[in-house]
Design an enzyme around this catalytic site. Structure first.
Site, mmCIF file in Angstrom:
data_model
loop_
_atom_site.group_PDB
_atom_site.id
_atom_site.type_symbol
_atom_site.label_atom_id
_atom_site.label_comp_id
_atom_site.label_asym_id
_atom_site.label_seq_id
_atom_site.Cartn_x
_atom_site.Cartn_y
_atom_site.Cartn_z
ATOM 1 N N GLY A 245 0.698 -1.237 0.076
ATOM 2 C CA GLY A 245 -0.266 -0.060 -0.099
ATOM 3 C C GLY A 245 0.776 1.261 0.089
ATOM 4 O O GLY A 245 0.226 2.501 0.123
ATOM 5 N N THR B 256 3.254 0.270 -7.330
ATOM 6 C CA THR B 256 2.786 0.236 -8.680
ATOM 7 C C THR B 256 2.279 1.487 -9.256
ATOM 8 O O THR B 256 2.455 2.133 -10.316
ATOM 9 C CB THR B 256 1.266 -0.570 -8.702
ATOM 10 O OG1 THR B 256 1.677 -1.870 -7.946
ATOM 11 C CG2 THR B 256 0.640 -0.691 -9.892
ATOM 12 N N HIS C 44 -12.773 -3.711 31.643
ATOM 13 C CA HIS C 44 -11.833 -4.384 31.055
ATOM 14 C C HIS C 44 -10.894 -3.070 30.382
ATOM 15 O O HIS C 44 -9.776 -2.981 30.520
ATOM 16 C CB HIS C 44 -12.232 -5.408 29.993
ATOM 17 C CG HIS C 44 -10.923 -6.025 29.123
ATOM 18 N ND1 HIS C 44 -10.352 -7.256 29.487
ATOM 19 C CD2 HIS C 44 -10.372 -5.557 28.210
ATOM 20 C CE1 HIS C 44 -9.504 -7.435 28.524
ATOM 21 N NE2 HIS C 44 -9.200 -6.297 27.776
ATOM 22 N N GLU C 45 -11.799 -2.456 29.760
ATOM 23 C CA GLU C 45 -11.354 -1.081 28.843
ATOM 24 C C GLU C 45 -10.982 -0.244 30.032
ATOM 25 O O GLU C 45 -9.878 0.713 29.718
ATOM 26 C CB GLU C 45 -12.549 -0.878 28.025
ATOM 27 C CG GLU C 45 -12.848 -1.618 27.073
ATOM 28 C CD GLU C 45 -11.587 -2.185 26.213
ATOM 29 O OE1 GLU C 45 -10.590 -1.577 25.971
ATOM 30 O OE2 GLU C 45 -11.836 -3.369 25.579
ATOM 31 N N ASP D 240 -4.724 -9.619 23.846
ATOM 32 C CA ASP D 240 -4.028 -8.691 24.885
ATOM 33 C C ASP D 240 -2.884 -9.773 25.383
ATOM 34 O O ASP D 240 -1.484 -9.383 25.260
ATOM 35 C CB ASP D 240 -4.561 -8.340 26.222
ATOM 36 C CG ASP D 240 -5.422 -7.302 25.816
ATOM 37 O OD1 ASP D 240 -5.584 -6.613 24.838
ATOM 38 O OD2 ASP D 240 -6.591 -7.267 26.705
#
Length: 646
Positions: free
Chosen positions: A200, A204, A420-421, A497
């Site tokens: 990317g 090309t 968790h976050e 994680d």
């Protein structure tokens, strides 16, 4: 010309078929009015036949006195008395003179079916051999697409973010435009240019720009297009491609993903020169050596695995230059965004520099996708132009996936995701500046993730420090530890994680020399080493004792950092709880919200539900007490705990 011939042949076949059909219909209609010979003579004797018409064959056309017409077939042995009998019965007899067909007509009638079959056979054979777009027998024909000056409009103005690479390939344009200028001093045009870079980055596009600037033909083909199931096809296509290029010189041949056929020979389970891929590589090597000094053909190739290419392919004389096309820096990303922004309508509040700073590690293709996704999002929202919010959402969508706001989440799972976050966010915030700054925290599912703590580095990072590695690992541990502390259980949401932390720890110990026990020694796998690496079977070059020591040091590093992270979160339980409570209410918190909550401030912004209820009440004409419609519950440190799971 091929399309015209094909059209003529098709209509000719259709005409022949229709003619045959009409002839069959005519024969059937005529056979419906056939009169037997004996009946015909009896009718003539009784005076019912008015006249007859005789032709040169065995057919008689008879017309009755009431105007009806019949066809009569005479016997194989002609009746010598038929004409006399008819005249005796007062029947008018008309004789048709015998016509001699011409010689050409006889030849045409005799040979037309055969000529037609031969023509159809030749037509289909030409199609199968590649007369059309491909064919059953077009194995050895090159599948390269040719772009010339009329349909290749890409120039250096369309390429951004790789100024050094553009300067290096600009010399190729001068070579193609005026080769005699360089040949005066004995120099020759470079045989080949190998473009190396991540996917990317615009390899090309850069090759197309060379051809567009020099206004020469551009042959483009992928490395995988050379190899088929038939042995020798790849080498034949290579020869055909280079023949076309020499016939259209000066020109450029672009081989995309050349590592598909250019891998190092003699590696793996290959049997040697009889391998189809190696035959194709040998043909490329021979053709590139076969250029004369006056053959103005430049071979450009692109790959992101230069380490696996055969040394004979990358040596000077074949690929004289290797041009590295890197991921763009801040200035490069800004220039790329400007190039793609020309095609869309941007609003007055759009800041491309801010977007460029917030997209480190993005390739040119990623940035193009951001502009396109922003345009699509603004169109679906019925906006007149693209706003900054559309670009921000498009960036998050490209990096982390689309937000799935309609997904129904169980309350227990939502609470676990919030804690968790929150654990991730608190650890990442406290470990600044070693950790990357927080961009956004959300419990809205996005892509394959149930929630995400998004971070965006403020600068490009070419190297990582030991402190950054430790901070990144601790941030990974924060989510699982917060679940254990507040929910009393753990789930599979920490799988990503665990994988990330283990990968960082393994590379610190094996590859980066960041372990005191193992020291400044490389224990990783050397991808450039020939042999079984092509099949993922690379053997290690150290003893069992060293392997055991590596495993022990990785486990020791992870366990020690895990305990440090646990102590850090236990000392900041109130902050984890505050952020989790805010996530349950607002679902998404930005960097400013996290900063306020970590300082102990209060969030008073309305939620989406509050705004909807307010709008519904306004439309219904409900009278609300002053101040109550904007009142928001405090989200602060030390607030009441969330409901227990379950």
């Amino acid at each position: 010309m091929n399309n015209t011939i094909r059209t003529i042949m098709v209509w000719l076949v259709i005409g022949v078929i229709l003619t045959m059909v009409f002839m069959q219909v005519g024969n059937r209609q005529s056979s419906a009015n056939v009169l037997e010979y004996s009946t015909f003579m009896e009718e003539a004797r009784q005076g019912h036949i008015q006249k007859v018409k005789l032709d040169s064959g065995r057919t008689v056309k008879a017309t009755t006195r009431d105007g009806k017409t019949y066809t009569v077939f005479t016997p194989g042995i002609q009746d010598p008395w038929m004409v006399g009998d008819l005249m005796k019965y007062n029947v008018a007899v008309e004789a048709k003179p015998e016509e001699e067909p011409s010689l050409l007509m006889n030849i045409f009638v005799s040979w037309f079916p055969m000529l037609l079959l031969i023509g159809v056979w030749i037509f289909f054979m030409r199609q199968m051999q590649g007369g059309g777009r491909g064919g059953a027998f077009s194995f050895g024909k090159s599948k390269a697409r040719m772009l010339d000056e009329s349909n290749n409009t890409v120039t250096f103005a369309d390429v951004a973010g790789c100024d050094e690479a553009k300067e290096e390939v600009a010399e190729l344009v001068e070579f193609l435009r005026d080769p005699s200028k360089f040949q005066k001093l004995g120099g020759r045009i470079p045989r080949g240019v190998l473009m190396v870079g991540s996917p990317g980055t615009g390899k090309t596009l850069l090759a197309k720009a060379i051809a567009g600037e020099a206004k020469v033909p551009f042959f483009s083909i992928s490395g995988s297009d050379f190899v088929e199931m038939f042995v020798g096809v790849g080498a034949s296509r290579v020869r055909d491609l280079f023949k076309q290029a020499k016939d259209n010189s000066p020109c450029i041949i672009f081989l995309d993903e050349i590592d598909a056929v250019g891998r190092r020979r003699g590696s793996g389970f290959s049997s040697g020169g009889h391998d189809e891929r190696e035959q194709t590589l040998n043909a490329i090597l021979v053709e590139m050596d076969g250029f004369d000094t006056n053959d103005q053909v430049i071979v450009c190739a692109a790959t992101n695995r230069v380490d696996v290419l055969d040394p004979a392919l990358t040596r000077p004389g074949r690929f004289d230059r290797q041009i590295y096309v890197p991921l763009p820096d801040v200035k490069g990303r800004m220039d790329i965004l400007k190039v793609h922004a020309r095609k869309v309508k941007l609003g007055p509040n759009v800041d491309l520099l801010r977007l460029g700073r917030a997209t480190p590690g993005f390739s040119g293709a990623d940035l193009a996708a951001i502009i396109n996704e922003a345009a699509l999002g603004a169109t679906l929202a019925n906006k007149e132009y693209i706003e900054q919010d559309d670009l921000e959402e498009a960036r998050d969508k490209v990096r982390w996936g689309r937000a799935r706001k309609s997904r129904v989440i169980d309350e227990k799972e939502k609470i676990a995701t919030a804690y968790h976050e929150a654990g991730h966010a608190v650890v990442q915030f406290l470990l600044r500046p070693d950790a990357d700054p927080i961009h956004k925290v959300t419990i809205i599912p996005r892509g394959n993730f149930g929630g995400a703590t998004m971070s965006l580095p403020e600068k490009d990072r070419n190297n990582v420090s030991r402190k950054w590695c430790i901070a990144t690992m601790k941030t990974c541990f924060g989510g699982r530890i917060a679940e254990e502390m507040f929910c009393g259980d753990v789930n599979t949401g920490a799988m990503g994680d665990i994988r990330q932390a283990t990968g960082v720890a393994r590379r610190m110990v094996r590859e980066w020399g960041m372990n005191d026990r193992l020291g400044f020694v490389f224990y990783g796998e050397d991808d450039s080493r020939p042999g079984m690496m092509d099949f993922g079977m690379g053997g290690r070059e150290y003893s069992e004792e060293t392997a055991k020591a590596i495993d022990e040091e990785i486990k020791k590093l992870i366990d020690s950092l895990y305990e440090e992270t646990r102590r850090l979160l236990e000392a900041n339980k109130d902050r984890v709880e505050a952020i989790a409570k805010a996530l349950m209410r607002y679902e998404t918190l930005d960097a400013n919200d996290i900063d306020r909550l970590m300082r102990g401030d209060t969030l008073t912004k309305p939620t989406v539900t509050d705004l909807l209820e307010k709008e519904q009440n306004r439309r219904a004409g409900t009278v609300i007490a002053p101040g109550t419609d904007d009142a928001e519950p405090d989200v602060r440190l030390g607030g009441g705990p969330l409901p227990a799971p379950g």
